[in-house]
Design a protein around this motif. Sequence first.
Motif, short mmCIF file in Angstrom:
data_model
loop_
_atom_site.label_atom_id
_atom_site.label_comp_id
_atom_site.label_asym_id
_atom_site.label_seq_id
_atom_site.Cartn_x
_atom_site.Cartn_y
_atom_site.Cartn_z
N UNK A 112 0.89 -1.36 0.36
CA UNK A 112 -0.42 0.22 -0.21
C UNK A 112 0.60 1.42 0.10
N UNK A 113 2.32 1.79 0.89
CA UNK A 113 2.59 2.26 1.25
C UNK A 113 3.66 2.70 -0.45
N UNK A 114 3.76 1.31 -1.14
CA UNK A 114 4.56 1.54 -1.68
C UNK A 114 3.45 2.66 -3.58
N UNK A 119 2.03 7.32 -6.67
CA UNK A 119 0.26 8.02 -6.72
C UNK A 119 1.03 9.34 -6.63
N UNK A 120 1.82 9.73 -5.96
CA UNK A 120 2.52 10.36 -5.39
C UNK A 120 2.32 11.66 -5.15
N UNK A 121 2.04 10.73 -3.66
CA UNK A 121 1.60 11.76 -2.69
C UNK A 121 2.16 12.13 -1.64
N UNK A 122 2.91 13.29 -0.75
CA UNK A 122 3.99 13.28 0.42
C UNK A 122 3.85 12.11 1.29
N UNK A 123 5.00 12.56 2.02
CA UNK A 123 5.00 11.50 2.95
C UNK A 123 4.24 11.54 3.77
#
Length: 177
Positions: A112-114, A119-123
Amino acid sequence: METPRSQTKLAMNYGAFYGLSTIIVMLVFYFAGSNMQSKWPQWIGYLLLITFMVLGIKSFRDEEGGGFISFGRSLGTGILISIFGSIITGAFTVVLFTFIAPDMTQRILEMTQQNLTEQGMSKEQINMSIEWARKFMTPMWLFVFSVVGGAFMGLLFGLFISIFLRREQNNPFQSNA
Protein backbone atom coordinates in the motif's frame (compact mmCIF):
# COMPACT_ATOMS: atom_id res chain seq x y z
CA MET A 1 -45.33 -24.40 2.47
CA GLU A 2 -41.95 -22.94 3.31
CA THR A 3 -40.96 -22.01 6.81
CA PRO A 4 -38.35 -19.50 8.00
CA ARG A 5 -36.44 -22.36 9.57
CA SER A 6 -36.11 -24.24 6.28
CA GLN A 7 -34.99 -21.01 4.58
CA THR A 8 -32.33 -20.46 7.24
CA LYS A 9 -31.16 -24.07 7.11
CA LEU A 10 -30.88 -23.99 3.32
CA ALA A 11 -29.05 -20.64 3.47
CA MET A 12 -26.65 -22.04 6.06
CA ASN A 13 -25.88 -25.04 3.84
CA TYR A 14 -25.28 -23.02 0.69
CA GLY A 15 -23.45 -20.37 2.69
CA ALA A 16 -21.16 -23.07 4.07
CA PHE A 17 -20.46 -24.32 0.54
CA TYR A 18 -19.71 -20.75 -0.55
CA GLY A 19 -17.50 -20.07 2.46
CA LEU A 20 -15.52 -23.29 2.11
CA SER A 21 -15.08 -22.75 -1.63
CA THR A 22 -13.77 -19.25 -0.98
CA ILE A 23 -11.33 -20.59 1.62
CA ILE A 24 -10.00 -23.10 -0.91
CA VAL A 25 -9.48 -20.30 -3.44
CA MET A 26 -7.70 -18.17 -0.84
CA LEU A 27 -5.42 -21.06 0.12
CA VAL A 28 -4.60 -21.84 -3.52
CA PHE A 29 -3.63 -18.21 -4.18
CA TYR A 30 -1.69 -18.00 -0.92
CA PHE A 31 0.31 -21.20 -1.41
CA ALA A 32 0.90 -20.40 -5.08
CA GLY A 33 2.60 -17.22 -3.90
CA SER A 34 0.17 -14.99 -5.76
CA ASN A 35 -0.53 -11.43 -4.78
CA MET A 36 -3.48 -11.66 -2.39
CA GLN A 37 -4.43 -8.08 -3.27
CA SER A 38 -4.84 -8.88 -6.95
CA LYS A 39 -8.29 -8.77 -8.47
CA TRP A 40 -8.36 -12.47 -9.40
CA PRO A 41 -9.25 -13.87 -5.95
CA GLN A 42 -11.89 -11.16 -5.61
CA TRP A 43 -13.47 -11.93 -9.01
CA ILE A 44 -13.44 -15.67 -8.33
CA GLY A 45 -15.06 -14.99 -4.94
CA TYR A 46 -17.82 -12.99 -6.63
CA LEU A 47 -18.38 -15.78 -9.14
CA LEU A 48 -18.63 -18.32 -6.31
CA LEU A 49 -21.06 -16.10 -4.42
CA ILE A 50 -23.30 -15.67 -7.46
CA THR A 51 -23.17 -19.41 -8.20
CA PHE A 52 -24.14 -20.49 -4.70
CA MET A 53 -26.81 -17.80 -4.42
CA VAL A 54 -28.41 -18.95 -7.68
CA LEU A 55 -28.23 -22.61 -6.69
CA GLY A 56 -29.59 -21.92 -3.20
CA ILE A 57 -32.45 -19.70 -4.32
CA LYS A 58 -33.45 -22.13 -7.07
CA SER A 59 -33.35 -25.02 -4.61
CA PHE A 60 -35.47 -23.13 -2.10
CA ARG A 61 -37.93 -22.05 -4.81
CA ASP A 62 -38.31 -25.53 -6.29
CA GLU A 63 -38.15 -27.72 -3.18
CA GLU A 64 -39.71 -25.56 -0.46
CA GLY A 65 -41.86 -23.15 -2.47
CA GLY A 66 -43.42 -25.58 -4.89
CA GLY A 67 -41.79 -23.80 -7.82
CA PHE A 68 -42.75 -20.32 -6.61
CA ILE A 69 -40.82 -17.65 -4.73
CA SER A 70 -41.47 -13.96 -4.23
CA PHE A 71 -38.88 -11.34 -4.99
CA GLY A 72 -38.48 -10.55 -1.29
CA ARG A 73 -38.10 -14.18 -0.22
CA SER A 74 -35.58 -14.73 -3.01
CA LEU A 75 -33.60 -11.66 -2.00
CA GLY A 76 -33.68 -12.66 1.67
CA THR A 77 -32.46 -16.16 0.87
CA GLY A 78 -29.59 -14.78 -1.19
CA ILE A 79 -28.54 -12.33 1.50
CA LEU A 80 -28.63 -15.08 4.14
CA ILE A 81 -26.44 -17.32 1.97
CA SER A 82 -23.98 -14.46 1.59
CA ILE A 83 -23.94 -13.66 5.31
CA PHE A 84 -23.39 -17.26 6.41
CA GLY A 85 -20.63 -17.71 3.84
CA SER A 86 -19.04 -14.42 4.86
CA ILE A 87 -18.99 -15.46 8.52
CA ILE A 88 -17.03 -18.58 7.57
CA THR A 89 -14.73 -16.63 5.26
CA GLY A 90 -14.23 -13.90 7.87
CA ALA A 91 -13.32 -16.44 10.53
CA PHE A 92 -10.80 -18.03 8.17
CA THR A 93 -9.35 -14.60 7.31
CA VAL A 94 -8.70 -14.05 11.01
CA VAL A 95 -6.98 -17.45 11.23
CA LEU A 96 -4.97 -16.71 8.07
CA PHE A 97 -3.74 -13.32 9.28
CA THR A 98 -3.16 -14.48 12.87
CA PHE A 99 -1.66 -17.97 12.54
CA ILE A 100 -0.94 -19.03 8.97
CA ALA A 101 0.55 -15.79 7.61
CA PRO A 102 1.05 -13.29 10.42
CA ASP A 103 3.43 -11.31 8.20
CA MET A 104 0.71 -10.70 5.61
CA THR A 105 -0.50 -7.52 7.31
CA GLN A 106 2.96 -6.01 7.07
CA ARG A 107 3.33 -7.07 3.42
CA ILE A 108 -0.02 -5.50 2.54
CA LEU A 109 0.92 -2.27 4.30
CA GLU A 110 4.26 -2.17 2.44
CA MET A 111 2.51 -2.71 -0.89
CA THR A 112 0.00 0.00 0.00
CA GLN A 113 2.84 2.39 0.85
CA GLN A 114 4.54 1.64 -2.46
CA ASN A 115 1.29 2.24 -4.38
CA LEU A 116 0.70 5.53 -2.57
CA THR A 117 4.26 6.63 -3.30
CA GLU A 118 3.78 5.83 -6.99
CA GLN A 119 0.62 7.94 -6.96
CA GLY A 120 2.70 10.92 -5.84
CA MET A 121 1.33 11.37 -2.34
CA SER A 122 3.40 13.29 0.21
CA LYS A 123 5.21 11.52 3.07
CA GLU A 124 2.71 12.92 5.59
CA GLN A 125 -0.27 11.70 3.56
CA ILE A 126 1.31 8.27 3.14
CA ASN A 127 2.10 7.96 6.85
CA MET A 128 -1.42 9.00 7.81
CA SER A 129 -2.95 6.54 5.32
CA ILE A 130 -0.75 3.69 6.55
CA GLU A 131 -1.63 4.39 10.18
CA TRP A 132 -5.36 4.34 9.37
CA ALA A 133 -4.93 1.13 7.39
CA ARG A 134 -2.98 -0.44 10.27
CA LYS A 135 -5.83 0.34 12.69
CA PHE A 136 -8.29 -1.54 10.51
CA MET A 137 -6.06 -4.55 9.81
CA THR A 138 -6.71 -6.12 13.21
CA PRO A 139 -8.41 -9.54 13.31
CA MET A 140 -11.64 -8.11 14.71
CA TRP A 141 -11.93 -5.49 11.96
CA LEU A 142 -11.03 -8.03 9.26
CA PHE A 143 -13.90 -10.21 10.46
CA VAL A 144 -16.37 -7.32 10.67
CA PHE A 145 -15.45 -6.01 7.22
CA SER A 146 -15.75 -9.49 5.78
CA VAL A 147 -19.27 -10.01 7.11
CA VAL A 148 -20.52 -6.49 6.34
CA GLY A 149 -18.93 -6.53 2.89
CA GLY A 150 -20.36 -9.99 2.22
CA ALA A 151 -23.85 -8.88 3.24
CA PHE A 152 -23.58 -5.82 0.99
CA MET A 153 -22.42 -7.88 -1.99
CA GLY A 154 -25.19 -10.38 -1.23
CA LEU A 155 -27.68 -7.53 -1.38
CA LEU A 156 -26.31 -6.23 -4.69
CA PHE A 157 -26.11 -9.61 -6.38
CA GLY A 158 -29.35 -10.74 -4.75
CA LEU A 159 -31.27 -7.84 -6.28
CA PHE A 160 -30.30 -8.90 -9.78
CA ILE A 161 -30.56 -12.64 -9.20
CA SER A 162 -34.01 -12.29 -7.63
CA ILE A 163 -35.34 -10.45 -10.66
CA PHE A 164 -34.63 -13.50 -12.78
CA LEU A 165 -35.40 -16.30 -10.32
CA ARG A 166 -38.63 -15.05 -8.77
CA ARG A 167 -41.85 -16.76 -9.73
CA GLU A 168 -44.93 -15.28 -8.19
CA GLN A 169 -47.84 -17.60 -7.62
CA ASN A 170 -50.99 -16.28 -9.28
CA ASN A 171 -53.85 -15.72 -6.90
CA PRO A 172 -57.06 -16.97 -8.58
CA PHE A 173 -59.14 -14.69 -6.33
CA GLN A 174 -57.27 -11.52 -7.31
CA SER A 175 -58.81 -9.36 -10.02
CA ASN A 176 -56.72 -8.38 -13.02
CA ALA A 177 -58.18 -4.89 -13.21
